[in-house]
Scaffold this motif. Structure first.
Motif, PDB file in Angstrom:
ATOM      1  N   CYS A 191       0.825  -1.205   0.000  1.00 20.67           N
ATOM      2  CA  CYS A 191       0.000   0.000   0.000  1.00 20.67           C
ATOM      3  C   CYS A 191       0.860   1.257   0.000  1.00 20.67           C
ATOM      4  O   CYS A 191       0.537   2.247  -0.681  1.00 20.67           O
ATOM      5  N   ILE A 194       2.020   1.839  -3.487  1.00 16.30           N
ATOM      6  CA  ILE A 194       0.957   2.386  -4.341  1.00 16.30           C
ATOM      7  C   ILE A 194       0.797   3.888  -4.086  1.00 16.30           C
ATOM      8  O   ILE A 194       0.630   4.686  -5.020  1.00 16.30           O
ATOM      9  N   GLY A 198       3.030   4.562  -7.150  1.00 10.44           N
ATOM     10  CA  GLY A 198       1.869   4.511  -8.026  1.00 10.44           C
ATOM     11  C   GLY A 198       1.903   3.337  -8.971  1.00 10.44           C
ATOM     12  O   GLY A 198       2.515   3.384 -10.023  1.00 10.44           O
ATOM     13  N   PHE A 199       1.261   2.258  -8.612  1.00  6.19           N
ATOM     14  CA  PHE A 199       1.109   1.109  -9.498  1.00  6.19           C
ATOM     15  C   PHE A 199      -0.166   0.387  -9.105  1.00  6.19           C
ATOM     16  O   PHE A 199      -0.773   0.688  -8.082  1.00  6.19           O
ATOM     17  N   SER A 200      -0.608  -0.544  -9.920  1.00  5.03           N
ATOM     18  CA  SER A 200      -1.840  -1.322  -9.757  1.00  5.03           C
ATOM     19  C   SER A 200      -3.051  -0.491 -10.169  1.00  5.03           C
ATOM     20  O   SER A 200      -2.961   0.712 -10.424  1.00  5.03           O
ATOM     21  N   ALA A 203      -4.029   2.853  -8.207  1.00  6.64           N
ATOM     22  CA  ALA A 203      -3.106   3.983  -8.128  1.00  6.64           C
ATOM     23  C   ALA A 203      -3.794   5.320  -8.411  1.00  6.64           C
ATOM     24  O   ALA A 203      -3.452   6.345  -7.803  1.00  6.64           O
ATOM     25  N   ALA A 206      -5.805   6.226  -5.199  1.00  9.24           N
ATOM     26  CA  ALA A 206      -5.132   6.044  -3.911  1.00  9.24           C
ATOM     27  C   ALA A 206      -4.555   7.365  -3.414  1.00  9.24           C
ATOM     28  O   ALA A 206      -3.752   8.001  -4.102  1.00  9.24           O
ATOM     29  N   VAL A 281      -5.720   3.599   0.308  1.00  9.10           N
ATOM     30  CA  VAL A 281      -5.675   3.027  -1.036  1.00  9.10           C
ATOM     31  C   VAL A 281      -7.076   2.786  -1.587  1.00  9.10           C
ATOM     32  O   VAL A 281      -7.354   3.028  -2.768  1.00  9.10           O
ATOM     33  N   MET A 301      -7.135  -3.521  -6.042  1.00  7.56           N
ATOM     34  CA  MET A 301      -5.847  -3.171  -6.644  1.00  7.56           C
ATOM     35  C   MET A 301      -5.612  -3.916  -7.953  1.00  7.56           C
ATOM     36  O   MET A 301      -4.677  -3.614  -8.693  1.00  7.56           O
TER      37      MET A 301
END
Length: 484
Positions: A191, A194, A198-200, A203, A206, A281, A301
């Motif tokens: 978390c 993220i 910043g991924f998934s 993002a 979040a 998130v 996610m």
């Protein structure tokens, strides 16, 4: 919980009590097979179970981000309770723990009530945990297999696992706890990644601002937050389990204080830290009652594999807690039997020091959970959570009352001072008592929790009649005599 025989402790006084307590624990037939490493992980893992992994889903839907504050305040109260317990344990690290202190500082009847109520708590908690485990299985089977069948299989497996030595039990709990701790820390790191990198799929939305953007920090009002207190307190039930291990710990004077002092950072990391990350998130309104917030977060996610892994972890957590419950119930029944407050048949041990009959009877009663899951699978968790909460909090109440009375006697010079004094006591103990009573009031307001308050007087009546019958049959038993 286990306890030393009253007959061997009745004449103790002063500093002799501590040394004799060790001998009593040894003489009960138990093996001191729990080392510092195992005690620490049992303490850490004891409070990480169904209440956090499953119950938090319902709590989030009721309180939103303000649930974080509820956990923080309740966590402070739990620390006061554990330090009160630590002071008593270092005064006399007996294997009797809660019920033994109740006998000494409040009276024999209250020791009887505490012993049987704590046993009932773990039986009901065992039902809670197998219920949660059965619900977790639906993640993979999509309800193709009846929930009650999973509850039955898990109960039988854990009963078989419990017929082992205490050393092996401690080792199993060590690794169960390690899995839970690793999973939560891993989830927090993901978390954090993220939020920063910043991924998934989460993002884009979040942000820490999710904690207050959607109708504020108290979206359901302060009343909504108060109504989650029984769920929050349920999540902390079993932190006192470390006191049950006093009779089977290799070096209680060193290991128990260290384990108790880990309570603040355990709560800060595993509860407050985890919830801050999850709710940052994924917006709070996307969580649903009955669904693990950890599993739901990974699904949001887009990490499907991660959700499956977390579901396995929370399944392990539930089974671990039930395993601890079976450990406690067998020893609790033996403690009551040794004190003349239960059937003598429960005193029998296997060659490896396992209370076979007590564990078997408790496991059989846990099968009631199978029936609950069969008759009302949707409401099973709510029913048993409310009853487990009220019975578990009774142990906390008695710990605090006993610590207040012990401190008063110690300050007057009637008893030796503990080497692990609770900071701020007795004021912190009084504060914790008032907080617990407020939670009980909140349970009375909540219609889903009210059933446990209806059951409590009935349970008290059963215990009262049973005590009078036992006392009438054994008038000379020292277990029924008020201590000076």
């Amino acid at each position: 919980m286990t306890s030393a025989q009253v007959d061997k402790q009745d004449d103790r006084s002063g500093n002799e009590a501590v040394g004799t307590a060790h001998g009593a624990a040894e003489g009960e037939g138990y093996q001191r097979g729990l080392g510092a490493r195992q005690i620490q992980m049992i303490a850490i893992g004891g409070a990480i179970g169904t209440g956090l992994f499953l119950g938090a889903g319902k709590a989030i839907s009721k309180a939103g981000p303000s649930l974080i504050l509820a956990y923080a305040i309740a966590g402070l109260v739990i620390f006061f309770i554990m330090r009160a317990l630590g002071e008593l344990l270092m005064y006399r690290p007996v294997s009797g723990s809660f019920s033994e202190y109740a006998r000494e500082f409040v009276g024999p009847f209250w020791g009887f009530v505490t012993g049987w109520t704590y046993w009932l708590f773990w039986v009901v908690t065992g039902i809670t945990e197998v219920t949660a485990a059965a619900q977790y299985m639906a993640f993979w089977t999509h309800n193709d297999v009846p929930q009650w069948l999973y509850a039955l299989v898990f109960t039988l497996i854990l009963y078989a696992v419990n017929l082992i030595s205490v050393k092996l039990f401690g080792e199993l709990e060590f690794w169960f706890s390690m899995v839970k701790v690793t999973a939560i820390v891993g989830m927090i790191l993901i978390c954090a990644g993220i939020l920063t990198v910043g991924f998934s799929d989460a993002a884009d939305t979040a942000t820490v601002a999710n904690l207050w953007n959607d109708r504020g920090f108290f979206p359901k009002g302060i009343g909504g937050t108060l109504m989650t207190l029984q769920i929050v307190m349920f999540a902390f039930l079993a932190v006192e389990l470390v006191g049950v291990t006093a009779g089977e710990s290799k070096d209680p004077e060193k290991t128990l204080p260290k384990a108790i002092n880990t309570v603040p950072w355990r709560i800060a990391v595993f509860y407050i830290g985890a919830l801050i990350m999850i709710l940052s998130v994924v917006p709070w309104h996307e969580f649903q009652p009955g669904v693990s917030p950890f599993v739901a977060a990974f699904e949001k996610m887009g990490l499907g594999v991660g959700a499956a892994v977390v579901n396995f972890v929370v399944l392990t957590a539930a089974l671990s807690s039930c395993n601890s419950g079976m450990y406690s119930t067998g020893r609790m029944l033996r403690d009551l039997a040794l004190n003349g407050q239960g059937p003598k048949v429960f005193t029998k041990l296997t060659k490896s020091g396992t209370p076979l009959i007590g564990t078997s009877v408790s496991a059989a009663l846990m099968l009631v959970g199978v029936w609950i899951n069969y008759k009302a699978p949707g409401k099973a968790f709510d029913y048993v959570v409310s009853f487990a909460t009220i019975s578990g909090m009774w142990a906390w109440i008695m710990i605090l009352v006993c610590q207040i009375r012990y401190r008063a006697k110690a300050d007057r010079g009637e008893l030796p001072q503990s080497t692990f004094r609770a900071p701020g006591a007795p004021f912190t103990s009084w504060f914790a008592l008032l907080f617990i009573f407020m939670v009980i009031v909140m349970m009375g307001v909540d219609k889903d929790s009210r059933v446990s308050l209806y059951c409590a007087p009935l349970w008290g009546l059963i215990l009262g009649v049973s005590y009078l019958v036992l006392k009438a049959r054994n008038p000379d038993n020292k277990a029924f005599a008020k201590r000076s």
